[in-house]
Motif scaffolding. Structure first.
Motif, PDB file in Angstrom:
ATOM      1  N   ILE A 116      41.161  29.316  33.167  1.00  0.00           N
ATOM      2  CA  ILE A 116      40.546  29.857  34.371  1.00  0.00           C
ATOM      3  C   ILE A 116      39.221  29.135  34.595  1.00  0.00           C
ATOM      4  N   THR A 117      38.988  28.677  35.828  1.00  0.00           N
ATOM      5  CA  THR A 117      37.694  28.102  36.195  1.00  0.00           C
ATOM      6  C   THR A 117      37.166  28.827  37.434  1.00  0.00           C
ATOM      7  N   GLY A 122      35.865  30.446  44.594  1.00  0.00           N
ATOM      8  CA  GLY A 122      36.516  31.585  43.956  1.00  0.00           C
ATOM      9  C   GLY A 122      36.935  31.305  42.528  1.00  0.00           C
ATOM     10  N   THR A 123      37.852  32.120  42.057  1.00  0.00           N
ATOM     11  CA  THR A 123      38.407  31.995  40.698  1.00  0.00           C
ATOM     12  C   THR A 123      39.705  31.209  40.782  1.00  0.00           C
ATOM     13  N   ASP A 135      49.681  19.516  36.496  1.00  0.00           N
ATOM     14  CA  ASP A 135      48.675  20.577  36.415  1.00  0.00           C
ATOM     15  C   ASP A 135      48.333  21.049  37.825  1.00  0.00           C
ATOM     16  N   ARG A 136      48.425  22.347  38.053  1.00  0.00           N
ATOM     17  CA  ARG A 136      48.154  22.923  39.363  1.00  0.00           C
ATOM     18  C   ARG A 136      47.251  24.143  39.211  1.00  0.00           C
ATOM     19  N   GLN A 137      46.806  24.688  40.335  1.00  0.00           N
ATOM     20  CA  GLN A 137      45.943  25.859  40.276  1.00  0.00           C
ATOM     21  C   GLN A 137      46.197  26.773  41.463  1.00  0.00           C
ATOM     22  N   LEU A 138      45.902  28.059  41.241  1.00  0.00           N
ATOM     23  CA  LEU A 138      45.963  29.069  42.287  1.00  0.00           C
ATOM     24  C   LEU A 138      44.580  29.687  42.407  1.00  0.00           C
ATOM     25  N   ASP A 263      36.145  39.429  36.898  1.00  0.00           N
ATOM     26  CA  ASP A 263      37.323  39.147  37.717  1.00  0.00           C
ATOM     27  C   ASP A 263      38.636  39.147  36.938  1.00  0.00           C
ATOM     28  N   VAL A 264      38.618  39.637  35.705  1.00  0.00           N
ATOM     29  CA  VAL A 264      39.823  39.643  34.861  1.00  0.00           C
ATOM     30  C   VAL A 264      40.023  41.014  34.236  1.00  0.00           C
ATOM     31  N   VAL A 265      41.264  41.491  34.255  1.00  0.00           N
ATOM     32  CA  VAL A 265      41.618  42.723  33.554  1.00  0.00           C
ATOM     33  C   VAL A 265      42.949  42.496  32.850  1.00  0.00           C
ATOM     34  N   LEU A 266      43.112  43.092  31.675  1.00  0.00           N
ATOM     35  CA  LEU A 266      44.327  42.899  30.866  1.00  0.00           C
ATOM     36  C   LEU A 266      45.338  44.013  31.095  1.00  0.00           C
ATOM     37  N   ALA A 267      46.593  43.719  30.710  1.00  0.00           N
ATOM     38  CA  ALA A 267      47.660  44.713  30.819  1.00  0.00           C
ATOM     39  C   ALA A 267      48.699  44.469  29.738  1.00  0.00           C
ATOM     40  N   GLY A 268      49.374  45.544  29.313  1.00  0.00           N
ATOM     41  CA  GLY A 268      50.487  45.428  28.371  1.00  0.00           C
ATOM     42  C   GLY A 268      50.069  44.965  26.995  1.00  0.00           C
ATOM     43  N   ASP A 269      50.906  44.122  26.374  1.00  0.00           N
ATOM     44  CA  ASP A 269      50.628  43.634  25.025  1.00  0.00           C
ATOM     45  C   ASP A 269      49.290  42.913  24.944  1.00  0.00           C
TER      46      ASP A 269
END
Length: 393
Positions: A116-117, A122-123, A135-138, A263-269
């Motif tokens: 992540i950059t 934006g992010t 290599d690509r980015q969203l 700007d990051v939140v975790l989920a699951g495992d």
């Protein structure tokens, strides 16, 4: 195109988060490596089927009995009263969830997350495209990291995200069309035996025309493949055709922090939400995806960073007590074969059986029968202190 949320990881947690956000009108991308199947017994309780609207055709088997097997071979069969436990095959179930997210409006991207950059635009979530290798980015406003127990998102973005404890699980999917040897297609077997796993357990779970046979352990010196071979032999499934083999880490404890305050939140495992003692993860992963989606949607609406904390707060509000009880049980009974023997013996008790399965099926501690809880507490203490001998059958 700038997304509202990019979800990294397309397992049950990530797919659920992507679907929920897409259905609420957000621009969502779901990045998944594709072709990765997690080792999993595949059990899903009625509450999951109900809460997440899982269609009948996704169930490859319906289990009506659970068998606990002790180190000395004691067997305790626990009937599942007034219902069943559904079984799914992760190869097909996970893809069903991803397709459903796509049909809801999420954009599916096949590739491997790299980093992540951030800049003034934006992010940016970087990934290696599977088809081209490029290599690509969203570009996005928020990221949900749902990329498994050893999450790369958690490792680089969340405090202590690389310190989550885990066991290594391994299983083999074999052809098993009907009853044979000690195996029955309507029964789940859970094996508490130090020769199979000195600190966790082994399982033999039916999947309709196939079966999942596996185990897990925190100890690196344990031979996972040999233990699974021993399970196959004991169940009468040693000569069945092997369809596939898989191994992966299973987290043992939820992280103390699920977001990076930005700007990051975790989920699951990735957040560590696998039930102690049982290792059950599908239901909790999907709940984790749902609360991460709620936190992300709330943050997008209010602009308040602290709303990302909602994911952990909502999850723990409902499930902290269950995790605490299951963690205490694992610490109490998984330390030795003597204690495993006592645990299986305790499972003879009808009150233990009923309260255990009521809690499993509905995912909450049952408070309707306080006398039963007192009775179980006394018996539990008696077994742990050795005041009673294990029941002989």
């Amino acid at each position: 195109m700038k997304y509202d949320v990019v979800v990294v990881g397309g397992g049950p947690s990530g797919a659920t988060a992507a679907e929920d956000l897409a259905r609420s009108g957000h621009k969502v991308a779901l990045i998944d490596r594709a072709g990765r199947i997690k080792p999993c017994g595949g059990a899903i309780p009625p509450r999951l089927i109900r809460d997440f609207q899982i269609p009948e055709e996704q169930l490859v088997a319906k289990i009506t009995t659970a068998r606990m097997i002790s180190p000395t071979g004691r067997r305790v069969d626990i009937p599942i009263e007034n219902g069943f436990v559904g079984m799914v095959d992760r190869e097909h179930f996970d893809e069903f969830l991803r397709v459903r997210a796509q049909e809801a409006g999420a954009v599916r991207v096949t590739g491997t997350y790299t980093k992540i950059t951030r800049d003034d635009d934006g992010t940016h979530v970087h990934y290696r495209d599977k088809a081209s290798g490029e290599d690509r980015q969203l570009t996005t406003k928020l990221v949900i990291g749902a990329d498994g127990a050893r999450s790369n998102v958690a490792r680089t973005e969340i405090k202590d995200g690389d310190k989550i404890p885990y066991v290594i699980a391994y299983h083999e999917i074999v052809e098993a069309p009907g009853p044979r040897g000690d195996y029955h297609p309507d029964r789940c077997d859970v094996v508490y035996d130090g020769r199979i796993s000195p600190d966790f357990y082994g399982w033999v779970f039916p999947h309709g025309k196939s079966a999942s046979i596996g185990m897990g352990s925190f100890l690196k010196e344990v031979d996972l493949k040999q233990a699974t071979a021993d399970l196959r032999e004991a169940s009468g499934l040693a000569d069945c055709k092997t369809i596939r083999k898989e191994g992966a880490p299973i987290p043992l404890k939820p992280l103390d922090q699920w977001d990076n305050g930005r700007d990051v939140v975790l989920a699951g495992d990735a957040a560590g939400v696998v039930a102690p003692s049982s290792g059950e993860g599908i239901y909790y992963a999907m709940v984790g995806g749902r609360v991460a989606a709620i936190a992300a949607a709330t943050k997008l609406q209010t602009g308040m960073i602290k709303d990302l904390q909602l994911a952990r707060k909502l999850f723990m509000r409902e499930h902290k007590s269950v995790f605490k009880v299951l963690g205490a049980m694992q610490n109490a009974y998984y330390k030795s074969d003597e204690r495993r023997e006592r645990f299986v013996s305790l499972c003879h008790d009808i009150d233990v059986q009923r309260l255990t399965f009521e809690a499993y099926m509905n995912k909450e501690l049952v408070k309707a029968r306080p006398l039963a809880h007192i009775k179980i507490g006394i018996k539990n203490l008696a077994h742990l202190t050795g005041l009673v001998a294990p029941t002989r059958v």
